[in-house]
Write a protein that holds these residues in place. Structure first.
Motif, PDB file in Angstrom:
ATOM      1  N   GLN A 118       0.906  -0.834  -0.355  1.00 31.71           N
ATOM      2  CA  GLN A 118       0.114   0.025   0.065  1.00 31.71           C
ATOM      3  C   GLN A 118       0.950   1.068   0.005  1.00 31.71           C
ATOM      4  N   LEU A 119       0.947   2.373  -0.727  1.00 28.84           N
ATOM      5  CA  LEU A 119       1.604   3.415  -1.332  1.00 28.84           C
ATOM      6  C   LEU A 119       1.021   4.869  -0.640  1.00 28.84           C
ATOM      7  N   ASP A 120       1.842   5.464   0.193  1.00 28.32           N
ATOM      8  CA  ASP A 120       1.766   6.621   0.851  1.00 28.32           C
ATOM      9  C   ASP A 120       1.548   7.506  -0.286  1.00 28.32           C
ATOM     10  N   VAL A 121      -0.262   8.247   0.292  1.00 30.32           N
ATOM     11  CA  VAL A 121      -0.332   9.195  -1.258  1.00 30.32           C
ATOM     12  C   VAL A 121      -0.238  10.905   0.009  1.00 30.32           C
ATOM     13  N   ASP A 122      -0.361  11.703  -0.759  1.00 31.93           N
ATOM     14  CA  ASP A 122      -0.024  13.046   0.488  1.00 31.93           C
ATOM     15  C   ASP A 122      -1.442  13.716   0.107  1.00 31.93           C
ATOM     16  N   VAL A 123      -2.216  13.068  -0.597  1.00 31.59           N
ATOM     17  CA  VAL A 123      -3.277  14.126  -0.401  1.00 31.59           C
ATOM     18  C   VAL A 123      -4.884  12.605   0.007  1.00 31.59           C
ATOM     19  N   PRO A 124      -5.533  13.177   1.160  1.00 33.53           N
ATOM     20  CA  PRO A 124      -6.800  11.835   1.802  1.00 33.53           C
ATOM     21  C   PRO A 124      -6.816  10.690   1.033  1.00 33.53           C
ATOM     22  N   VAL A 125      -7.199   9.990   1.227  1.00 30.21           N
ATOM     23  CA  VAL A 125      -7.781   9.107   0.509  1.00 30.21           C
ATOM     24  C   VAL A 125      -8.633   7.764   1.076  1.00 30.21           C
ATOM     25  N   VAL A 126      -9.995   7.709   0.792  1.00 25.79           N
ATOM     26  CA  VAL A 126     -11.184   6.692   2.045  1.00 25.79           C
ATOM     27  C   VAL A 126     -11.138   6.200   0.515  1.00 25.79           C
ATOM     28  N   ALA A 127     -11.471   4.472   0.748  1.00 22.95           N
ATOM     29  CA  ALA A 127     -11.132   3.104  -0.114  1.00 22.95           C
ATOM     30  C   ALA A 127     -12.586   2.662   0.349  1.00 22.95           C
ATOM     31  N   VAL A 128     -13.154   2.908  -0.619  1.00 24.50           N
ATOM     32  CA  VAL A 128     -14.172   1.315  -0.614  1.00 24.50           C
ATOM     33  C   VAL A 128     -14.072   0.173  -1.495  1.00 24.50           C
ATOM     34  N   ASN A 129     -14.532  -1.342  -0.397  1.00 27.38           N
ATOM     35  CA  ASN A 129     -13.828  -2.073  -0.647  1.00 27.38           C
ATOM     36  C   ASN A 129     -14.706  -3.657  -0.036  1.00 27.38           C
ATOM     37  N   ALA A 130     -14.715  -4.276  -1.035  1.00 27.99           N
ATOM     38  CA  ALA A 130     -16.033  -5.090  -0.246  1.00 27.99           C
ATOM     39  C   ALA A 130     -15.385  -7.000  -0.436  1.00 27.99           C
ATOM     40  N   VAL A 131     -15.737  -7.900  -0.030  1.00 26.85           N
ATOM     41  CA  VAL A 131     -15.942  -9.268   0.681  1.00 26.85           C
ATOM     42  C   VAL A 131     -15.736  -9.757  -1.004  1.00 26.85           C
ATOM     43  N   ARG A 132     -17.102 -10.217  -1.924  1.00 28.15           N
ATOM     44  CA  ARG A 132     -17.060 -10.091  -3.101  1.00 28.15           C
ATOM     45  C   ARG A 132     -16.906  -8.954  -4.271  1.00 28.15           C
ATOM     46  N   THR A 133     -16.749  -9.637  -5.724  1.00 27.38           N
ATOM     47  CA  THR A 133     -17.636  -8.638  -6.382  1.00 27.38           C
ATOM     48  C   THR A 133     -19.208  -8.817  -6.404  1.00 27.38           C
ATOM     49  N   TRP A 142     -10.792   5.398  -3.514  1.00 21.25           N
ATOM     50  CA  TRP A 142     -10.479   4.551  -3.883  1.00 21.25           C
ATOM     51  C   TRP A 142     -11.526   3.039  -4.155  1.00 21.25           C
ATOM     52  N   ASP A 143     -11.895   2.747  -5.534  1.00 22.17           N
ATOM     53  CA  ASP A 143     -12.888   2.136  -6.126  1.00 22.17           C
ATOM     54  C   ASP A 143     -12.441   1.073  -6.631  1.00 22.17           C
ATOM     55  N   GLY A 144     -12.388  -0.043  -4.955  1.00 20.74           N
ATOM     56  CA  GLY A 144     -12.201  -1.452  -5.572  1.00 20.74           C
ATOM     57  C   GLY A 144     -12.307  -2.756  -6.002  1.00 20.74           C
ATOM     58  N   GLY A 145     -11.849  -2.588  -7.645  1.00 22.26           N
ATOM     59  CA  GLY A 145     -12.458  -3.671  -8.324  1.00 22.26           C
ATOM     60  C   GLY A 145     -12.156  -5.154  -7.529  1.00 22.26           C
ATOM     61  N   ASN A 146     -13.202  -5.848  -7.897  1.00 22.18           N
ATOM     62  CA  ASN A 146     -13.343  -7.531  -7.233  1.00 22.18           C
ATOM     63  C   ASN A 146     -13.479  -7.272  -5.799  1.00 22.18           C
ATOM     64  N   ASN A 147     -12.637  -7.752  -5.583  1.00 22.64           N
ATOM     65  CA  ASN A 147     -12.751  -7.674  -3.524  1.00 22.64           C
ATOM     66  C   ASN A 147     -11.812  -7.387  -3.287  1.00 22.64           C
ATOM     67  N   GLU A 148     -10.320  -6.497  -4.524  1.00 24.34           N
ATOM     68  CA  GLU A 148      -9.057  -6.096  -4.239  1.00 24.34           C
ATOM     69  C   GLU A 148      -8.145  -5.400  -3.115  1.00 24.34           C
ATOM     70  N   LEU A 149      -7.547  -5.982  -2.356  1.00 21.71           N
ATOM     71  CA  LEU A 149      -6.370  -4.837  -1.133  1.00 21.71           C
ATOM     72  C   LEU A 149      -6.760  -3.642  -2.260  1.00 21.71           C
ATOM     73  N   ALA A 150      -6.480  -2.038  -1.808  1.00 23.14           N
ATOM     74  CA  ALA A 150      -6.520  -1.263  -1.642  1.00 23.14           C
ATOM     75  C   ALA A 150      -5.209  -1.021  -2.093  1.00 23.14           C
ATOM     76  N   ASP A 183     -23.770  -6.977 -15.724  1.00 25.48           N
ATOM     77  CA  ASP A 183     -22.362  -7.214 -15.524  1.00 25.48           C
ATOM     78  C   ASP A 183     -21.527  -8.394 -15.554  1.00 25.48           C
ATOM     79  N   GLY A 184     -20.622  -8.385 -16.972  1.00 23.79           N
ATOM     80  CA  GLY A 184     -20.620  -9.372 -16.558  1.00 23.79           C
ATOM     81  C   GLY A 184     -19.528  -9.873 -15.658  1.00 23.79           C
ATOM     82  N   PRO A 185     -18.367  -9.297 -14.719  1.00 19.65           N
ATOM     83  CA  PRO A 185     -17.005  -9.901 -13.942  1.00 19.65           C
ATOM     84  C   PRO A 185     -18.155  -9.997 -12.642  1.00 19.65           C
TER      85      PRO A 185
END
Length: 445
Positions: free
Chosen positions: A119-134, A225-233, A323-325
């Motif tokens: 996970q990279l450090d970024v100079d501005v605030p980051v809000v991450a939206v993730n999930a347990v599944r696609t 961060w709009d996490g595809g699949n259920n990927e870690l940010a 949606d295919g995936p």
């Protein structure tokens, strides 16, 4: 001698792990990537690459071969690899261990890189939206967050998990800000970017996420961060919201890295409660309570489907395109299109499988859980042509499109197309309150 590594992936997290943690490490050298089967069906035809480009590796290293995952053991032997790193998402825990067993049997160590490594450090605030599944509803929540931030006067950009089909060096950093930027993309890429672009939010993606986040943070005050699949940010989030699907309550502890996401959540949102039973909602909530940190609040939301023109569906024979995936490696049987067709009073929902041609017939053969829905597959021109031919062969009165893609823009079919979309409606919070509770003083500038 450097540790020699094969990275198992799907043209996403694997490349990020390489760029973020492995590329510049003198003690580790990636000697091959493997391409995952079953994920992003048809990707081989669309990708058009057999190697990670030399332009994105250190001077003198050259390109890195990308081989089929079926050839993992051969790659270990050919490249004298001592370690296999697993680096893709939306995979059942059992399947992760099958991959581990193959690596171990071939004599290699097996592992994966964790968030503190990649996970990279970024100079501005980051809000991450993730999930347990696609298919839990991440993008709808990410759009709501971006809209709220925009309404407050912040310059906001969305960063998506990669879908770098084609020339990887050319796609090192991608930016999509208007409809013309989507020209030439696959259907699957459009599904990830189109709704954000339509809402007026620039979307960043690519291959080199050090460069992606640098570019995005130059433009924006806040990143979503709009996490595809259920990927870690890919960046270290200031606030991490994780979605759990009430219709799939057990999936929070059955899939990688969805369970890891849940265990690292700052807050949890249980979605689709309007379509779930009381027992399913209770099971999803209990799972979140067991796995998420004890101080992570659990919120509840409905996923409401709205069709653009329900009257055009009522009383007609409808073909549903989803949606295919979400349908394929996400494992769901239906999506927004099916719900919209049912709710609008379609006379019937037609079965596309008997009419499927070419690669679309292959999709149905690979995913036998599909029930009267057509995945919007378009990883290549040939696959898109097969999708178009399948729709025309079904000969519906109306096509109900639950994919974020404007289907009319990518296929030429005889039937009218009505779009259907999910919207998240929180029962006990708002996008504003979720942001304020998580980001707090990070937005006070």
């Amino acid at each position: 001698m450097s540790e020699r590594i094969v990275v198992m992936g799907a043209a996403g997290r694997d490349f990020h792990d390489y760029v973020a943690a492995l590329r510049d490490d003198p003690d580790r050298r990636v000697v091959a990537f493997t391409r995952a089967p079953g994920q992003n069906f048809g990707e081989t035809d669309a990708g058009g690459y057999e190697a990670f480009p030399a332009e994105l590796t250190p001077d003198g290293r050259g390109s890195i071969p990308i081989v089929s995952e079926a050839d993992l053991e051969d790659a270990i032997a050919e490249h004298d690899a001592g370690t296999v790193l697993f680096a893709y998402s939306d995979v059942a825990h059992e399947d992760v261990m099958h991959a581990a067993s193959r690596a171990l049997a071939a004599g290699a160590d097996f592992g994966m890189l964790g968030p503190d490594s990649v996970q990279l450090d970024v100079d501005v605030p980051v809000v991450a939206v993730n999930a347990v599944r696609t298919g839990c509803g991440k993008s709808a929540v990410a759009r709501a967050f971006a809209d709220e931030l925009d309404a407050r006067g912040f310059d906001v950009a969305v960063v998506r998990e990669p879908m770098p089909y084609g020339d990887l060096a050319e796609k090192r950093v991608e930016r999509f800000a208007d409809a013309s930027d989507l020209d030439g993309l696959t259907v699957e890429e459009r599904e990830e970017y189109a709704d954000h672009v339509a809402a007026g939010h620039a979307v960043y993606a690519g291959v080199d996420y050090r460069a992606v986040f640098d570019r995005a943070s130059d433009e924006a005050d806040v990143l979503v961060w709009d996490g595809g699949n259920n990927e870690l940010a890919f960046a270290r989030p200031d606030h991490h919201l994780v979605l759990v699907d009430a219709l799939r309550p057990e999936h929070g502890e059955r899939y990688h890295p969805g369970e890891a996401n849940l265990r690292r959540a700052d807050a949890v949102l249980v979605t689709k409660e309007n379509a779930a039973s009381d027992a399913q909602i209770e099971a999803a909530t209990d799972s979140a309570a067991r796995l998420a940190p004890t101080d992570a609040p659990i919120h509840h939301a409905d996923s409401v489907v709205r069709a653009d023109d329900p009257d055009a569906i009522a009383g007609r024979d409808a073909l549903v395109v989803e949606d295919g995936p979400t349908l394929t490696h996400g494992g769901t049987s239906h999506g927004a299109g099916y719900a919209a067709a049912r709710d609008a009073g379609a006379a019937s929902i037609l079965d596309p499988e008997p009419h499927a041609v070419g690669q679309i017939a292959d999709v149905f053969a690979s995913y036998d859980h599909l029930d009267r829905v057509l995945p919007a597959m378009g990883y290549s021109e040939a696959q898109l042509a097969d999708l178009e031919a399948t729709i025309d062969a079904v000969d519906p009165d109306v096509v109900v499109a639950g994919t974020p893609v404007d289907l009319d823009a990518v296929v030429d079919v005889d039937a009218p197309v009505v779009r259907a979309r999910y919207e998240i409606e929180c029962r006990d919070a708002t996008p504003a309150s979720l942001l304020d509770a998580g980001l707090g003083g990070a937005l006070d500038f």
